[in-house]
Design a protein around this motif. Sequence first.
Motif, PDB file in Angstrom:
ATOM      1  N   LEU A 399       0.817  -1.392   0.027  1.00 42.80           N
ATOM      2  CA  LEU A 399       0.016   0.074   0.012  1.00 42.80           C
ATOM      3  C   LEU A 399       0.856   1.092  -0.013  1.00 42.80           C
ATOM      4  O   LEU A 399       0.688   2.100  -0.684  1.00 42.80           O
ATOM      5  CB  LEU A 399      -0.884   0.024   1.169  1.00 42.80           C
ATOM      6  N   GLY A 400       2.119   1.310   0.878  1.00 41.38           N
ATOM      7  CA  GLY A 400       2.794   2.389   0.821  1.00 41.38           C
ATOM      8  C   GLY A 400       3.520   2.601  -0.510  1.00 41.38           C
ATOM      9  O   GLY A 400       3.694   3.695  -0.930  1.00 41.38           O
ATOM     10  N   LYS A 401       3.934   1.466  -1.068  1.00 42.85           N
ATOM     11  CA  LYS A 401       4.680   1.552  -2.504  1.00 42.85           C
ATOM     12  C   LYS A 401       3.512   2.285  -3.525  1.00 42.85           C
ATOM     13  O   LYS A 401       3.775   2.974  -4.304  1.00 42.85           O
ATOM     14  CB  LYS A 401       4.895   0.232  -2.781  1.00 42.85           C
ATOM     15  N   ALA A 402       2.154   1.735  -3.549  1.00 45.79           N
ATOM     16  CA  ALA A 402       1.012   2.210  -4.455  1.00 45.79           C
ATOM     17  C   ALA A 402       1.045   3.726  -4.221  1.00 45.79           C
ATOM     18  O   ALA A 402       0.787   4.425  -5.139  1.00 45.79           O
ATOM     19  CB  ALA A 402      -0.014   1.414  -4.031  1.00 45.79           C
ATOM     20  N   VAL A 403       0.664   3.998  -2.960  1.00 44.23           N
ATOM     21  CA  VAL A 403       0.725   5.586  -2.756  1.00 44.23           C
ATOM     22  C   VAL A 403       1.926   6.391  -3.036  1.00 44.23           C
ATOM     23  O   VAL A 403       1.704   7.245  -3.705  1.00 44.23           O
ATOM     24  CB  VAL A 403       0.340   5.754  -1.317  1.00 44.23           C
ATOM     25  N   ALA A 404       2.882   6.051  -2.852  1.00 42.71           N
ATOM     26  CA  ALA A 404       4.243   6.736  -3.123  1.00 42.71           C
ATOM     27  C   ALA A 404       4.486   6.799  -4.413  1.00 42.71           C
ATOM     28  O   ALA A 404       4.805   7.917  -4.840  1.00 42.71           O
ATOM     29  CB  ALA A 404       5.353   5.991  -2.195  1.00 42.71           C
ATOM     30  N   GLU A 405       4.614   5.692  -5.152  1.00 44.71           N
ATOM     31  CA  GLU A 405       4.793   5.639  -6.596  1.00 44.71           C
ATOM     32  C   GLU A 405       4.103   6.559  -7.351  1.00 44.71           C
ATOM     33  O   GLU A 405       4.221   7.232  -8.250  1.00 44.71           O
ATOM     34  CB  GLU A 405       4.895   4.242  -7.158  1.00 44.71           C
ATOM     35  N   GLU A 406       2.548   6.579  -6.859  1.00 45.67           N
ATOM     36  CA  GLU A 406       1.560   7.594  -7.765  1.00 45.67           C
ATOM     37  C   GLU A 406       2.081   9.034  -7.372  1.00 45.67           C
ATOM     38  O   GLU A 406       1.705   9.922  -8.103  1.00 45.67           O
ATOM     39  CB  GLU A 406       0.155   7.268  -7.077  1.00 45.67           C
ATOM     40  N   ALA A 407       2.387   9.215  -5.939  1.00 48.87           N
ATOM     41  CA  ALA A 407       2.510  10.629  -5.694  1.00 48.87           C
ATOM     42  C   ALA A 407       3.856  11.290  -6.423  1.00 48.87           C
ATOM     43  O   ALA A 407       3.949  12.326  -6.846  1.00 48.87           O
ATOM     44  CB  ALA A 407       2.658  10.678  -4.329  1.00 48.87           C
ATOM     45  N   VAL A 408       4.778  10.371  -6.391  1.00 52.22           N
ATOM     46  CA  VAL A 408       6.196  10.815  -7.131  1.00 52.22           C
ATOM     47  C   VAL A 408       5.864  10.992  -8.511  1.00 52.22           C
ATOM     48  O   VAL A 408       6.467  11.919  -9.305  1.00 52.22           O
ATOM     49  CB  VAL A 408       7.250   9.690  -7.077  1.00 52.22           C
ATOM     50  N   ALA A 409       5.194  10.148  -9.320  1.00 58.56           N
ATOM     51  CA  ALA A 409       4.830  10.250 -10.569  1.00 58.56           C
ATOM     52  C   ALA A 409       4.047  11.680 -10.922  1.00 58.56           C
ATOM     53  O   ALA A 409       4.210  12.295 -11.835  1.00 58.56           O
ATOM     54  CB  ALA A 409       3.972   9.199 -11.266  1.00 58.56           C
ATOM     55  N   GLU A 410       3.156  11.878 -10.019  1.00 61.20           N
ATOM     56  CA  GLU A 410       2.254  13.419 -10.335  1.00 61.20           C
ATOM     57  C   GLU A 410       3.054  14.470  -9.612  1.00 61.20           C
ATOM     58  O   GLU A 410       2.698  15.568 -10.337  1.00 61.20           O
ATOM     59  CB  GLU A 410       1.030  13.168  -8.974  1.00 61.20           C
ATOM     60  N   ALA A 411       4.327  14.386  -9.073  1.00 55.56           N
ATOM     61  CA  ALA A 411       5.209  15.396  -8.794  1.00 55.56           C
ATOM     62  C   ALA A 411       6.065  15.486  -9.722  1.00 55.56           C
ATOM     63  O   ALA A 411       6.870  16.464  -9.601  1.00 55.56           O
ATOM     64  CB  ALA A 411       5.962  15.172  -7.453  1.00 55.56           C
ATOM     65  N   GLY A 412       6.081  15.074 -11.133  1.00 53.22           N
ATOM     66  CA  GLY A 412       7.002  15.241 -12.235  1.00 53.22           C
ATOM     67  C   GLY A 412       7.872  14.283 -12.668  1.00 53.22           C
ATOM     68  O   GLY A 412       8.721  14.318 -13.129  1.00 53.22           O
TER      69      GLY A 412
END
Length: 611
Positions: A399-412
Motif C-alpha cells: 500500500l505504501g508503495k502504491a501511494v508513493a509511486e503515484e505521488a512521485v509520478a504526479e510530482a513530475g
Amino acid sequence: MAVSVLAPLAVGVPIVGACLLLVVGRWAPRPLVDWTAVATAAAVVVLDVLLLLGSAAAPAGHVATWLGGWGPGGPLGIALVADPVSAGAAVLAAALTVAALVYTWRYLDSAEAHFHALLLLFLAGMTGFVLSGDLFDMFVFFELMGAVAYALTGFRVEEPSSVQGALAFGVVNSFGAYVTLTGIGVLYAQTGQLGLAPLAVALQEHPPGAVVVGGFVLVLTGFCVKAAIVPFHFWLDDAHAVAPTPVCVLFSGIMVELGLYGVFRVTTTVFGPVLPEADLHRAFLVLGTLTALLGALLCFLQRHLKRLLAYSTIAHVGLFVAAFGTLDPAGTAGGALYVAGHAAVKSALFLVAGSILDRYGSVDEIDLHGAGRRARLLPWLMLLAGFALAGLPPFGAGLGKAVAEEAVAEAGAPWAPVLFVLVSAVTGAAVLRAACRIYFGLGSRPDKDTAREDTTGSGEEAEVGGLLQRIPATMLAPIVVLLAGGLVLGVLPGVPAAFAVAAGHFLDRAGYLAAAFGTVAAPPAPPAASGWTASGVALGLVSAVLAALLALAALYRDRLLHPPGPGRRVGVAAVGRLRGLHSGHIGDYLTWLLVGVALLAVLIGVPVLLR
C-alpha cells in the motif's frame, strides 16, 4: 496524564530502566532481566501511543514541551515537539524494541543485562531524536543513539569481524555527525538560534547565500549517513553483517529511517521557505533514484543473507527518499506508510535470518542449499515476507508503495512507477531465491568458489550456546506478529486517511512554529487520502510476479545463460568493479562521504546560488 509530560517520560523511562538493569542485572536471574526489559519497552510503547493520540487531537496537530526551565522564544532551550509523524516514529521504535527483546529471550546466554540495557538506551536515543525541537538536542540524541549502536554492533568483541564492522560504523557515522555539528555551528553563528522554530524564523531574514546553503548541506550530511543514502551508505552492510540479529531489526527497521526523518524535518520545517522547493525536489529525486538502483543491484548479488537484507534496506531507502522528496502531503503520506510497512517486513526477515543462523550455523545462501527441507513454518514465513517486500497486495508495504509511486509520478517523474516496481521486485526476488534455495533445495547447486568481492556467510558463529534443534516460540512469535502487523497496515480501512492527516501536520510549518512558540495556528486543511487503487493493486501484482520470475531465473541461470556471451562477461566485470568499491576500508568510506558532501552541494547549492 497531561500530554505535555508524555514526551519526557518516553525518553526518561528507558534510561531509568537501563540504569536499573545495570545495577541489579548481574545478580538478577535471566528471566527477571528479560521481563524487566520487555516491560520497560512496552511501557514506552504505551506512552508513545498516548502521545500520538494527544498530538493528533491537538488543535494544530503538535504538542510542545519545554524542559529545564526554558521557555519559547529564546535562542537556547530544550524543547520536545510531537506531531503524528514524530510520535508515530517513536511508537515504531518502541514496538520494534519489544520485538527484539522478546526474540532475545533465547539469545546470547552470556550477555547478562548489558545487552538489554544497551537496547533500552538505544530506544531512549531514538525517541529523544525524533521528538527534539532543537538542532543541538537532535545532535545530542543522535550521538547517544550512535554511541550505543556502535557498542551493539561490536557486542561480540571476541570476533574480529564484529570489531571491524563496529569500527567502520563508528568512524563513518561519527565523522558524519561532526560534519552536522559544524553545520549547526555555522547556522548558529549566522542566526544566533538553535531551536528549529526560532531558526526557521531567523533564516527568513537571510537570503539563501553560500553560508546558509553550506550550513544546510553540512547539517544534512550526518543524517544522510545515518539514512545510508548513496554515496553515504558504505558502512551499512558491514554493520548489519556482524551486528546481533535483534540489533539488525532496529537498524533496518527504524534507525536508518530516523536519518530520513532528520533530513526532511530540517528541510521542511527550517529551510522550506528559504530554498526553492523545485531544486530540493530535484536533488532528492536524483539521490533517491541512485540509492534505489544501486541498493537493488547489490542486494540481488549477495549470498550472505544479512548483507542481502542490508542492501535491500538501502534500495528501499532510495524509494523513501523519492517519496518524501516530493515535499507534498501525498508523497509524505505514501513514504511514511511505506516506511511502516517495510519496517514490519524487514524486521521479520532479519529475525528469520537469525533463526537460520542459530539453526544451521550459517547465513550463506549457497552453503545452505536444501538444508531446511524439513522445516515447516519458517519457509512459508520467509516466502510470504519476500512477496510482501516486493509489494504484494494487501500488505502495508504494498500500500505504501502504491501511494508513493503515484505521488512521485504526479510530482513530475512519470517514470516513477517503473522504478518502484523494478526495485521492489528485485529486492523481493533476492529473498524468494534464498528461501527457495535454502528451504526447498530448488535450482542447481552453484559453485561455491566465487569472485574475490563476494562475502560468504559460512563463517558466522551461531548466536546461541549450541545450534537449535527447533526454533522456540519466543523466536517465532515476533516474526509472526511483525508480518501480521504489516498485513494489518494494508487492510485496516482507516490507515490511509490517518497517514494523510499525519503527513499534513508534518508539513504544516505554521503549526509547528505556533506550538514551539506557545501560540495558536489554524489547523491545515485535511489532505485527500489515497488508498488502494486499481493501478496500485495491478502494479503490486506485477511487482510480485516479476519477483517470482527473477528468483526462478536466478536459481536456474546456468541453464538460461549457457554458454555465457560477451555481454554477460562485460556485465560481470562492471559489477565486479562496483562491488570492489565496497572494500571495507574506512579511508575509502570517508572519501566517499566527502564525495557525498560535494554531491549535495552541487545538487542543492549550485541551483540556488545561480538564481
